[in-house]
Design a protein around this motif. Structure first.
Motif, PDB file in Angstrom:
ATOM      1  N   VAL A 110       0.652  -1.218   0.012  1.00 14.42           N
ATOM      2  CA  VAL A 110       0.088   0.026   0.059  1.00 14.42           C
ATOM      3  C   VAL A 110       0.851   1.385   0.036  1.00 14.42           C
ATOM      4  CG1 VAL A 110      -1.800   1.202   1.201  1.00 14.42           C
ATOM      5  CG2 VAL A 110      -2.040  -1.133   1.108  1.00 14.42           C
ATOM      6  N   MET A 111       1.986   1.271   0.855  1.00 13.51           N
ATOM      7  CA  MET A 111       2.793   2.626   1.010  1.00 13.51           C
ATOM      8  C   MET A 111       3.883   2.733  -0.057  1.00 13.51           C
ATOM      9  SD  MET A 111       3.047   2.910   4.933  1.00 13.51           S
ATOM     10  CE  MET A 111       1.656   3.296   6.270  1.00 13.51           C
ATOM     11  N   LEU A 112       4.344   1.480  -0.399  1.00 16.30           N
ATOM     12  CA  LEU A 112       5.664   1.594  -1.325  1.00 16.30           C
ATOM     13  C   LEU A 112       5.398   0.898  -2.842  1.00 16.30           C
ATOM     14  CD1 LEU A 112       8.125   0.916   1.431  1.00 16.30           C
ATOM     15  CD2 LEU A 112       7.408   3.038   0.551  1.00 16.30           C
ATOM     16  N   ARG A 113       4.436   0.105  -2.877  1.00 16.08           N
ATOM     17  CA  ARG A 113       4.173  -0.533  -4.355  1.00 16.08           C
ATOM     18  C   ARG A 113       3.042  -0.049  -5.015  1.00 16.08           C
ATOM     19  NH1 ARG A 113       8.786  -1.846  -2.549  1.00 16.08           N
ATOM     20  NH2 ARG A 113       9.704  -3.787  -2.664  1.00 16.08           N
ATOM     21  N   ARG A 114       2.211   0.537  -4.470  1.00 15.43           N
ATOM     22  CA  ARG A 114       0.767   1.030  -5.203  1.00 15.43           C
ATOM     23  C   ARG A 114       1.315   2.451  -5.664  1.00 15.43           C
ATOM     24  NH1 ARG A 114      -2.958   3.867  -6.639  1.00 15.43           N
ATOM     25  NH2 ARG A 114      -3.960   4.707  -4.787  1.00 15.43           N
ATOM     26  N   GLU A 115       1.649   2.482  -6.985  1.00 16.24           N
ATOM     27  CA  GLU A 115       2.187   3.466  -7.706  1.00 16.24           C
ATOM     28  C   GLU A 115       0.815   4.552  -7.857  1.00 16.24           C
ATOM     29  OE1 GLU A 115       4.515   0.186  -9.008  1.00 16.24           O
ATOM     30  OE2 GLU A 115       2.638   0.525  -8.760  1.00 16.24           O
ATOM     31  N   ARG A 116       0.928   5.743  -7.575  1.00 14.99           N
ATOM     32  CA  ARG A 116      -0.163   6.596  -7.767  1.00 14.99           C
ATOM     33  C   ARG A 116      -0.216   7.469  -9.275  1.00 14.99           C
ATOM     34  NH1 ARG A 116       0.220   4.254  -2.892  1.00 14.99           N
ATOM     35  NH2 ARG A 116      -1.178   5.306  -1.507  1.00 14.99           N
ATOM     36  N   LEU A 117      -0.878   6.386  -9.997  1.00 15.29           N
ATOM     37  CA  LEU A 117      -0.774   6.646 -11.485  1.00 15.29           C
ATOM     38  C   LEU A 117      -2.060   7.453 -12.030  1.00 15.29           C
ATOM     39  CD1 LEU A 117       0.955   3.747 -12.836  1.00 15.29           C
ATOM     40  CD2 LEU A 117       1.922   5.808 -12.599  1.00 15.29           C
ATOM     41  N   PRO A 118      -2.345   8.375 -12.703  1.00 16.95           N
ATOM     42  CA  PRO A 118      -3.539   8.832 -13.353  1.00 16.95           C
ATOM     43  C   PRO A 118      -4.536   7.695 -13.905  1.00 16.95           C
ATOM     44  CG  PRO A 118      -1.673   9.927 -14.409  1.00 16.95           C
ATOM     45  CD  PRO A 118      -0.930   8.959 -13.472  1.00 16.95           C
ATOM     46  N   GLY A 119      -5.633   7.706 -13.596  1.00 13.78           N
ATOM     47  CA  GLY A 119      -6.565   6.698 -14.019  1.00 13.78           C
ATOM     48  C   GLY A 119      -6.921   5.480 -12.944  1.00 13.78           C
ATOM     49  N   HIS A 120      -6.027   5.759 -11.963  1.00 19.59           N
ATOM     50  CA  HIS A 120      -6.127   4.660 -10.768  1.00 19.59           C
ATOM     51  C   HIS A 120      -6.979   5.106  -9.828  1.00 19.59           C
ATOM     52  CE1 HIS A 120      -3.304   1.343 -12.116  1.00 19.59           C
ATOM     53  NE2 HIS A 120      -3.167   2.309 -13.165  1.00 19.59           N
ATOM     54  N   THR A 121      -8.077   5.691  -9.985  1.00 20.88           N
ATOM     55  CA  THR A 121      -8.698   6.462  -9.016  1.00 20.88           C
ATOM     56  C   THR A 121      -9.741   5.496  -8.143  1.00 20.88           C
ATOM     57  OG1 THR A 121     -10.714   6.883 -10.514  1.00 20.88           O
ATOM     58  CG2 THR A 121      -9.120   8.527 -10.588  1.00 20.88           C
ATOM     59  N   GLU A 122      -9.948   4.404  -8.453  1.00 19.92           N
ATOM     60  CA  GLU A 122     -10.715   3.307  -7.930  1.00 19.92           C
ATOM     61  C   GLU A 122     -10.025   3.071  -6.639  1.00 19.92           C
ATOM     62  OE1 GLU A 122     -12.980  -0.854  -8.456  1.00 19.92           O
ATOM     63  OE2 GLU A 122     -12.672   0.289 -10.025  1.00 19.92           O
ATOM     64  N   MET A 123      -8.559   2.626  -6.763  1.00 20.54           N
ATOM     65  CA  MET A 123      -7.936   2.342  -5.833  1.00 20.54           C
ATOM     66  C   MET A 123      -7.667   3.309  -4.678  1.00 20.54           C
ATOM     67  SD  MET A 123      -4.722  -0.295  -7.544  1.00 20.54           S
ATOM     68  CE  MET A 123      -5.247  -1.736  -8.343  1.00 20.54           C
ATOM     69  N   ALA A 124      -7.224   4.438  -5.213  1.00 16.28           N
ATOM     70  CA  ALA A 124      -7.399   5.593  -4.472  1.00 16.28           C
ATOM     71  C   ALA A 124      -8.622   5.738  -3.465  1.00 16.28           C
ATOM     72  CB  ALA A 124      -7.017   6.826  -5.195  1.00 16.28           C
ATOM     73  N   ASP A 125      -9.739   5.576  -4.029  1.00 18.28           N
ATOM     74  CA  ASP A 125     -11.055   5.598  -3.402  1.00 18.28           C
ATOM     75  C   ASP A 125     -11.237   4.532  -2.484  1.00 18.28           C
ATOM     76  OD1 ASP A 125     -11.767   7.904  -4.984  1.00 18.28           O
ATOM     77  OD2 ASP A 125     -13.015   6.549  -6.396  1.00 18.28           O
ATOM     78  N   ILE A 126     -10.546   3.378  -2.695  1.00 19.67           N
ATOM     79  CA  ILE A 126     -10.567   2.391  -1.629  1.00 19.67           C
ATOM     80  C   ILE A 126      -9.668   2.821  -0.524  1.00 19.67           C
ATOM     81  CG2 ILE A 126      -9.915  -0.034  -1.117  1.00 19.67           C
ATOM     82  CD1 ILE A 126     -10.364  -0.533  -4.128  1.00 19.67           C
TER      83      ILE A 126
END
Length: 202
Positions: A110-126
């Motif tokens: 979650v903290m180091l391997r979940r790249e914050r990329l455009p279009g990945h809003t669903e994971m950010a919402d979770i």
């Protein structure tokens, strides 16, 4: 032949175990469903039987950490010792991450391997939903402390909750990266106790 509930649950757990391994190795953005299926020794069809997409796998992975932690006395409406509850919660959370490799790996993902990329809003919402759920439980604890006259005057429960949450997340972030110089459980717990002591009424 129809699978039993136990077999279905075992398959789902095996897929989540495989996803955690692949996410840790490759990062969430680069991981594919094909890799997860291969790691589990299954087909992509087995994945789609249980999960609609990679985001659903990610959410289920987080739930395996969330349920044991958040379904605790923090949400008990009859708190008599909110500061004690908050300290015990921090102790349990830090101990689990420091001592349980699988749970530590999920936090690394979650903290180091979940790249914050455009279009990945669903994971950010979770993740935002989980943080919000946690923040709400913390606010209730500090509001309870205030109603009992245990919270120091001039400290809004909302601010105390954010400070607690921010410190705990920050300690975990440091602890999973700097294991040699920082003792997540021992040092982290002392820092959490220092924070709570500063908020206790005299």
């Amino acid at each position: 032949m129809r699978r039993t509930k136990e077999e279905t649950a075992e398959t789902r757990d095996a897929l989540l175990d495989a996803a955690e391994t692949v996410f840790l190795r490759r990062g969430v953005a680069r991981a594919t469903l094909e890799e997860i299926a291969r790691e589990a020794g299954m087909t992509r069809g087995a994945i789609y039987w249980h999960f609609s997409n990679k985001e659903a796998i990610y959410a289920a992975m987080l739930e395996r950490v969330r349920l044991p932690l958040l379904e605790t006395e923090l949400q008990d409406a009859a708190l008599d010792d909110p500061f004690g509850m908050l300290e015990r919660f921090a102790e349990q959370a830090l101990a689990r991450i420091a001592r349980d490799e699988r749970i530590r790996h999920i936090h690394i993902i979650v903290m180091l391997r979940r790249e914050r990329l455009p279009g990945h809003t669903e994971m950010a919402d979770i993740e935002r939903d989980m943080r919000g759920h946690f923040a709400m439980a913390l606010r209730e604890c500090f509001r309870r402390a205030q109603s009992l006259g245990l919270l120091r005057d001039g400290i809004p429960p909302e601010r105390a909750a954010r400070a607690y949450q921010g410190l705990l997340i920050g300690l975990i972030y440091i602890g999973i990266q700097d294991t040699d110089a920082f003792r997540l459980y021992d040092d982290g717990l002392e820092m959490m106790r220092d924070l709570l002591a500063g908020y206790r009424a005299d």
